[in-house]
Structure formats: C-alpha cells, structure tokens
Design a protein around this motif. Structure first.
Motif, short mmCIF file in Angstrom:
data_model
loop_
_atom_site.label_atom_id
_atom_site.label_comp_id
_atom_site.label_asym_id
_atom_site.label_seq_id
_atom_site.Cartn_x
_atom_site.Cartn_y
_atom_site.Cartn_z
N ALA A 156 0.83 -1.22 0.00
CA ALA A 156 0.00 0.00 0.00
C ALA A 156 0.86 1.26 0.00
O ALA A 156 0.44 2.30 -0.52
N SER A 157 2.08 1.16 0.55
CA SER A 157 2.93 2.34 0.63
C SER A 157 3.70 2.61 -0.66
O SER A 157 4.37 3.63 -0.77
N GLN A 158 3.61 1.72 -1.62
CA GLN A 158 4.38 1.87 -2.86
C GLN A 158 3.44 2.07 -4.05
O GLN A 158 2.29 1.64 -4.04
N LYS A 159 3.97 2.70 -5.11
CA LYS A 159 3.19 2.94 -6.31
C LYS A 159 4.03 2.67 -7.54
O LYS A 159 5.25 2.67 -7.48
N GLY A 160 3.37 2.43 -8.64
CA GLY A 160 4.04 2.32 -9.93
C GLY A 160 4.86 1.04 -10.09
O GLY A 160 4.46 -0.04 -9.68
N GLU A 161 6.04 1.19 -10.74
CA GLU A 161 6.92 0.05 -11.04
C GLU A 161 7.44 -0.62 -9.78
O GLU A 161 7.60 -1.82 -9.73
N ARG A 162 7.71 0.19 -8.78
CA ARG A 162 8.22 -0.38 -7.52
C ARG A 162 7.19 -1.32 -6.91
O ARG A 162 7.53 -2.38 -6.41
N ARG A 163 5.91 -0.95 -6.99
CA ARG A 163 4.85 -1.80 -6.45
C ARG A 163 4.77 -3.10 -7.24
O ARG A 163 4.63 -4.18 -6.66
N LYS A 164 4.90 -3.03 -8.56
CA LYS A 164 4.83 -4.23 -9.39
C LYS A 164 5.99 -5.19 -9.08
O LYS A 164 5.80 -6.40 -8.98
N SER A 165 7.19 -4.64 -8.93
CA SER A 165 8.33 -5.50 -8.63
C SER A 165 8.19 -6.12 -7.23
O SER A 165 8.55 -7.27 -7.02
N LEU A 166 7.65 -5.34 -6.28
CA LEU A 166 7.41 -5.90 -4.94
C LEU A 166 6.36 -7.00 -4.99
O LEU A 166 6.48 -8.01 -4.29
N GLU A 167 5.32 -6.81 -5.82
CA GLU A 167 4.30 -7.85 -5.94
C GLU A 167 4.90 -9.15 -6.51
O GLU A 167 4.55 -10.24 -6.07
N ARG A 168 5.82 -9.01 -7.49
CA ARG A 168 6.48 -10.20 -8.04
C ARG A 168 7.33 -10.90 -6.97
O ARG A 168 7.33 -12.12 -6.85
N LEU A 169 8.06 -10.10 -6.19
CA LEU A 169 8.88 -10.69 -5.12
C LEU A 169 8.03 -11.40 -4.08
O LEU A 169 8.38 -12.48 -3.61
N VAL A 170 6.91 -10.79 -3.72
CA VAL A 170 6.01 -11.41 -2.73
C VAL A 170 5.43 -12.70 -3.28
O VAL A 170 5.35 -13.72 -2.58
N ALA A 171 5.07 -12.72 -4.57
CA ALA A 171 4.53 -13.92 -5.19
C ALA A 171 5.57 -15.04 -5.21
O ALA A 171 5.27 -16.19 -4.90
N MET A 172 6.83 -14.69 -5.55
CA MET A 172 7.90 -15.69 -5.54
C MET A 172 8.13 -16.23 -4.14
O MET A 172 8.32 -17.43 -3.94
N HIS A 173 8.12 -15.34 -3.15
CA HIS A 173 8.31 -15.75 -1.76
C HIS A 173 7.19 -16.68 -1.33
O HIS A 173 7.45 -17.71 -0.66
N ASN A 174 5.95 -16.36 -1.70
CA ASN A 174 4.83 -17.21 -1.32
C ASN A 174 4.91 -18.58 -1.98
O ASN A 174 4.55 -19.59 -1.38
N GLN A 175 5.41 -18.64 -3.23
CA GLN A 175 5.58 -19.93 -3.90
C GLN A 175 6.62 -20.78 -3.18
O GLN A 175 6.43 -21.98 -2.98
N GLU A 176 7.73 -20.17 -2.78
CA GLU A 176 8.77 -20.91 -2.05
C GLU A 176 8.25 -21.42 -0.72
O GLU A 176 8.52 -22.54 -0.32
N GLN A 177 7.48 -20.59 -0.05
CA GLN A 177 6.92 -20.99 1.25
C GLN A 177 5.96 -22.16 1.07
O GLN A 177 5.95 -23.08 1.89
N SER A 178 5.15 -22.14 0.00
CA SER A 178 4.20 -23.23 -0.20
C SER A 178 4.91 -24.52 -0.55
O SER A 178 4.49 -25.60 -0.15
N LYS A 179 6.03 -24.43 -1.30
CA LYS A 179 6.79 -25.64 -1.63
C LYS A 179 7.38 -26.24 -0.36
O LYS A 179 7.37 -27.46 -0.18
N GLU A 180 7.94 -25.40 0.52
CA GLU A 180 8.52 -25.91 1.75
C GLU A 180 7.46 -26.46 2.68
O GLU A 180 7.70 -27.41 3.42
N ALA A 181 6.26 -25.87 2.65
CA ALA A 181 5.17 -26.37 3.51
C ALA A 181 4.70 -27.74 3.02
O ALA A 181 4.29 -28.57 3.82
N LYS A 182 4.78 -27.97 1.71
CA LYS A 182 4.34 -29.25 1.16
C LYS A 182 5.34 -30.37 1.47
O LYS A 182 4.96 -31.52 1.54
#
Length: 174
Positions: free
Chosen positions: A23-49
C-alpha cells in the motif's frame, strides 16, 4: 515516590505486513514488490508441502558445514584398492588418451603403497622365534613364524601385489 517505568516504542519499517508494504508503494516499484512477494509465497508453499525434505536439507547443510570426516588407513587403502580395480576401465571409458601417463603414475603409486603395506604388515604383525628340532640325531635351529607372515591375508596381499605387475609398464618390461 517511585517514578513510573516508561517504554520506548519505535516503528521499524522492516516489520510492515505485506499489505502495508504494498500500500505504501506505487508504480513500477509496487509491481516489482508484488512479483517478489509472489515468488516468496511460492517458495513458502513448496517448503510447507515437503517439510521432511526441508529437514533433510537442513541436516545435509549442517553436515557439509560442520562434520569432520576422518579417513583411517584402512579407508584410504580401500579407496586405493577401488582405484586399482576400476581405474583402468574408468580411464578407457571416460578419459582422453592424454591422461594415460597420469593414470600410469597413479598405478605406480598404488603398486608401491600395496608393496609397502605388505612389508610393514610382515614386520609389525609377525613374530619370529628360534626352535630346536632334531633331525637324524642332530639339533637344527629353525625359525618359527607366527602372525601375519604366511597367513591367509599375507598370501592374499602378495597375490594382489603380483597381479599388478602387468599393469606397471616399466615392471612388466623387465
């Protein structure tokens, strides 16, 4: 009169939730943060499995970083034996002809290691004693050998050393 205890509370930007950070970010920085969060969530789900694999991975990492491997003399000679048994085949299958001289040197080293082992075992693990024996009425001194020398393992080691002679070029040509 006692003074009341005070606590100082600080806001650490590193402790923001994912939603607050996005919420504190806008534009390209927000998009890159969203990609990083998505990658982090994928890694977490793999480790949880696969929690078992994560534990095994941690144990292997600890072993690689902390374990001390000690190689005894027997372990070393077992590796030398495996090289003697399979080194020539491995050389023919996997290595270019330019490595032939390297393998010849390694075979020479293995030969001398086996020969040295045979001699040291004869010296350190054998006992020699003089025995009087009567032959045709005369006393004859004979040497009695006990231990390693002339035992089953002596003959096995001697056979191993002798069987290497054809593999050692300079020795086979004598």
């Amino acid at each position: 009169m006692t003074t009341p205890l005070r606590r100082t509370v600080s806001a650490d930007p590193g402790l923001l939730s994912t939603e607050e950070l996005l919420a504190s970010q806008k534009g390209e920085r927000r998009k890159s943060l969203e990609r990083l969060v998505a990658m982090h969530n994928q890694e977490q789900s793999k480790e949880a499995k696969a929690p078992i694999l994560a534990r095994i991975k941690e144990k292997v990492r600890w072993f690689l970083e902390h374990a001390r491997i000690k190689v005894s003399y027997d372990d070393f000679m077992m590796l030398v034996t495996l090289f003697v048994l399979f080194g020539e085949d491995l050389r023919l299958l996997s290595f270019p002809p330019s490595t032939d001289s390297t393998f010849a040197v390694l075979n020479n080293i293995c030969f001398f290691l086996f020969l040295l082992e045979l001699l040291l075992n004869c010296w350190a693990k054998s006992a020699f004693s003089k025995v009087k024996v009567k032959v045709r009425g005369r006393d004859i001194l004979k040497v009695k050998v006990t231990g390693y020398m002339f035992s089953f393992f002596f003959w096995l080691d001697l056979l191993a050393v002798l069987s290497m002679i054809p593999d050692i070029g300079w020795l086979a040509s004598l």
